[in-house]
Scaffold this motif. Structure first.
Motif, mmCIF file in Angstrom:
data_model
loop_
_atom_site.group_PDB
_atom_site.id
_atom_site.type_symbol
_atom_site.label_atom_id
_atom_site.label_comp_id
_atom_site.label_asym_id
_atom_site.label_seq_id
_atom_site.Cartn_x
_atom_site.Cartn_y
_atom_site.Cartn_z
ATOM 1 N N LEU A 68 0.837 -1.205 0.000
ATOM 2 C CA LEU A 68 0.000 0.000 0.000
ATOM 3 C C LEU A 68 0.868 1.250 0.000
ATOM 4 C CD1 LEU A 68 -2.829 1.252 0.192
ATOM 5 C CD2 LEU A 68 -2.607 1.125 2.673
ATOM 6 N N GLN A 69 1.920 1.261 0.819
ATOM 7 C CA GLN A 69 2.823 2.404 0.854
ATOM 8 C C GLN A 69 3.509 2.606 -0.494
ATOM 9 O OE1 GLN A 69 3.222 4.691 3.195
ATOM 10 N NE2 GLN A 69 1.679 3.663 4.473
ATOM 11 N N GLU A 70 3.921 1.499 -1.120
ATOM 12 C CA GLU A 70 4.568 1.600 -2.428
ATOM 13 C C GLU A 70 3.605 2.149 -3.475
ATOM 14 O OE1 GLU A 70 6.163 -2.195 -3.505
ATOM 15 O OE2 GLU A 70 7.515 -2.245 -1.787
ATOM 16 N N SER A 71 2.358 1.698 -3.446
ATOM 17 C CA SER A 71 1.396 2.184 -4.438
ATOM 18 C C SER A 71 1.068 3.658 -4.189
ATOM 19 C CB SER A 71 0.128 1.331 -4.430
ATOM 20 O OG SER A 71 -0.547 1.461 -3.201
ATOM 21 N N LEU A 72 0.989 4.070 -2.934
ATOM 22 C CA LEU A 72 0.752 5.485 -2.639
ATOM 23 C C LEU A 72 1.931 6.335 -3.101
ATOM 24 C CD1 LEU A 72 -0.862 5.295 0.916
ATOM 25 C CD2 LEU A 72 -1.983 5.900 -1.237
ATOM 26 N N LYS A 73 3.131 5.832 -2.892
ATOM 27 C CA LYS A 73 4.325 6.561 -3.319
ATOM 28 C C LYS A 73 4.357 6.679 -4.844
ATOM 29 C CE LYS A 73 9.328 6.517 -2.823
ATOM 30 N NZ LYS A 73 10.486 5.788 -2.289
ATOM 31 N N ALA A 74 4.018 5.592 -5.541
ATOM 32 C CA ALA A 74 3.998 5.619 -7.005
ATOM 33 C C ALA A 74 2.932 6.585 -7.505
ATOM 34 C CB ALA A 74 3.738 4.223 -7.555
ATOM 35 N N ALA A 75 1.774 6.611 -6.867
ATOM 36 C CA ALA A 75 0.710 7.531 -7.273
ATOM 37 C C ALA A 75 1.151 8.974 -7.047
ATOM 38 C CB ALA A 75 -0.563 7.239 -6.492
ATOM 39 N N GLU A 112 4.248 10.061 -7.142
ATOM 40 C CA GLU A 112 5.242 10.375 -8.164
ATOM 41 C C GLU A 112 4.565 10.674 -9.503
ATOM 42 O OE1 GLU A 112 7.907 7.063 -8.251
ATOM 43 O OE2 GLU A 112 8.844 7.602 -6.344
ATOM 44 N N VAL A 113 3.535 9.906 -9.838
ATOM 45 C CA VAL A 113 2.801 10.143 -11.082
ATOM 46 C C VAL A 113 2.146 11.514 -11.043
ATOM 47 C CG1 VAL A 113 0.778 9.420 -12.401
ATOM 48 C CG2 VAL A 113 2.441 7.726 -11.648
ATOM 49 N N ARG A 114 1.532 11.867 -9.918
ATOM 50 C CA ARG A 114 0.889 13.163 -9.781
ATOM 51 C C ARG A 114 1.911 14.296 -9.900
ATOM 52 N NH1 ARG A 114 0.254 17.189 -6.711
ATOM 53 N NH2 ARG A 114 1.414 16.353 -4.959
ATOM 54 N N ALA A 115 3.081 14.108 -9.272
ATOM 55 C CA ALA A 115 4.126 15.135 -9.337
ATOM 56 C C ALA A 115 4.642 15.289 -10.770
ATOM 57 C CB ALA A 115 5.270 14.769 -8.406
ATOM 58 N N ARG A 116 4.820 14.184 -11.469
ATOM 59 C CA ARG A 116 5.253 14.247 -12.866
ATOM 60 C C ARG A 116 4.225 14.956 -13.733
ATOM 61 N NH1 ARG A 116 7.030 8.437 -14.534
ATOM 62 N NH2 ARG A 116 5.750 8.183 -12.735
#
Length: 126
Positions: free
Chosen positions: A96-103, A105-109
């Motif tokens: 869950l933490q990894e998926s939140l972090k990936a989301a 990063e996508v939002r920041a990009r």
């Protein structure tokens, strides 16, 4: 005065022979009619044989990993099912933490690309 009834030795002998035949003969019969792993493998169609051989290493690796985890978990003082439940919970939380972090990063990009393109940034979008 009642007379003592004689003991029926013939009945005892029949019971022991019949019980022995069932106790010994039953498992022996099952072992005799059960096919070996190789006999089962030979009955597969060629496509299944090929797939089975290709996945053999993966299955062995998964089993070895499972056994290693069990060995590690059995070293704890707690019952193994509690240790496994805790480990499962930790794995779910880390995913869950990894998926939140990936989301994030996508939002920041996405925000960075919008900024570079000169479009207005929307900080409330997800």
């Amino acid at each position: 005065m009642a007379t003592k009834k004689p003991f029926n030795w013939w009945l005892l002998t029949k019971m022991l022979v019949g019980g022995g035949a069932i106790v010994v003969g039953g498992p022996a019969f099952v072992m005799w009619i059960s096919p070996t792993d190789e006999e089962l493998f030979q009955k597969y169609n060629p496509e299944l044989q090929k797939r089975s051989l290709e996945r053999r290493y993966e299955r062995q690796k998964e089993f070895d990993d499972f056994v290693m985890k069990l060995k590690e978990q059995s070293k704890s003082d707690k019952p193994i099912w509690l240790v496994q439940a805790e480990e499962t919970k930790k794995m779910k939380e880390s995913k869950l933490q990894e998926s939140l972090k990936a989301a994030e990063e996508v939002r920041a990009r996405r925000e960075e690309l919008r900024r570079q393109a000169g479009l207005p940034t929307d900080s409330s979008s997800s």
